[in-house]
Design an enzyme around this catalytic site. Sequence first.
Site, short mmCIF file in Angstrom:
data_model
loop_
_atom_site.label_atom_id
_atom_site.label_comp_id
_atom_site.label_asym_id
_atom_site.label_seq_id
_atom_site.Cartn_x
_atom_site.Cartn_y
_atom_site.Cartn_z
N LYS A 10 0.89 -1.01 0.55
CA LYS A 10 0.30 0.08 -0.31
C LYS A 10 0.75 1.29 -0.16
O LYS A 10 1.55 1.32 0.65
CB LYS A 10 -0.97 0.03 1.77
CG LYS A 10 -1.89 1.49 1.56
CD LYS A 10 -2.71 1.08 2.79
CE LYS A 10 -3.78 1.93 3.01
NZ LYS A 10 -4.14 2.13 4.09
N ASN A 192 6.70 5.44 -0.68
CA ASN A 192 7.84 4.76 -1.20
C ASN A 192 8.69 4.80 0.40
O ASN A 192 9.62 4.20 -0.10
CB ASN A 192 9.19 5.69 -2.02
CG ASN A 192 8.31 6.18 -2.74
OD1 ASN A 192 8.04 5.22 -4.05
ND2 ASN A 192 8.46 7.25 -3.91
N ARG A 193 7.85 4.02 1.44
CA ARG A 193 8.11 3.80 2.35
C ARG A 193 9.07 4.81 3.21
O ARG A 193 9.55 4.22 3.77
CB ARG A 193 8.75 2.39 2.41
CG ARG A 193 7.60 0.78 1.93
CD ARG A 193 6.89 1.00 3.04
NE ARG A 193 6.22 -0.18 2.84
CZ ARG A 193 4.72 -0.45 1.49
NH1 ARG A 193 4.26 1.08 1.54
NH2 ARG A 193 4.38 -1.21 1.96
N LEU A 194 8.99 5.91 2.79
CA LEU A 194 10.06 6.92 3.45
C LEU A 194 9.25 7.37 4.52
O LEU A 194 8.69 8.74 4.44
CB LEU A 194 10.64 8.17 2.59
CG LEU A 194 11.71 7.44 1.45
CD1 LEU A 194 12.43 8.48 0.52
CD2 LEU A 194 13.06 6.51 2.06
#
Length: 215
Positions: A10, A192-194
């Site tokens: 997600k 972007n999982r940042l």
Amino acid sequence: MEKDLSNYRKSYEKGELLLNDVPENPMELFQKWFYDVDKHFTEDETNAMTIATIGLDGFPKNRVVLLKKFTFEGFIFYTNYNSEKGKAIAANANVCLSFFWHGAERQIIIKGKAEKIAPNLSDGYFESRPRGSQLGAIASNQSEPVPNRVYLENKLKDLETDYSGKEIDRPNYWGGYIVKPVEIEFWQGRPNRLHDRIRYQLQEDYNWLINRLSP
């Protein structure tokens, strides 16, 4: 049994949390986030939180309880003091609370020490509970084995008869805890999982050290 979950993904895109936008006291940010979620994401049970304790068997254990009040001092919930969590807190007051509000893509993790609140405060909350909940607190020896569901239902019926027309006093084994935080981390999902992670750590002078953490 096997199921590959590696394709469950997600993208988190609903908000941001920047270091130069946060207040000096984490409880102010907690209050803002709580009210935002409560207003805009009604599918979440906003005050549901996970509490982790270290059990008498040495294992950590999580369970969901309901936050009933928060102040600048800490977070208050109620339970049976003789329950598994109550015994764990008596042996080791270090606990961890967490909130995950999936609608807002936000998480808060709180490390702190739990202590019993004043008896009169527990009395006041107990008096505010529905009568069925009051009797349920007496009927249940929380965390202890029972033979079946019928046993509990019959015990509740007997109590309803015993207390018919009477006020129900709070049992001394049931009441509130306040978790006084020493560290609070706020997590906001980002693309972007940042993800944004801002951590507050209580210092000896009772001010808070604030850092951004790598996601």
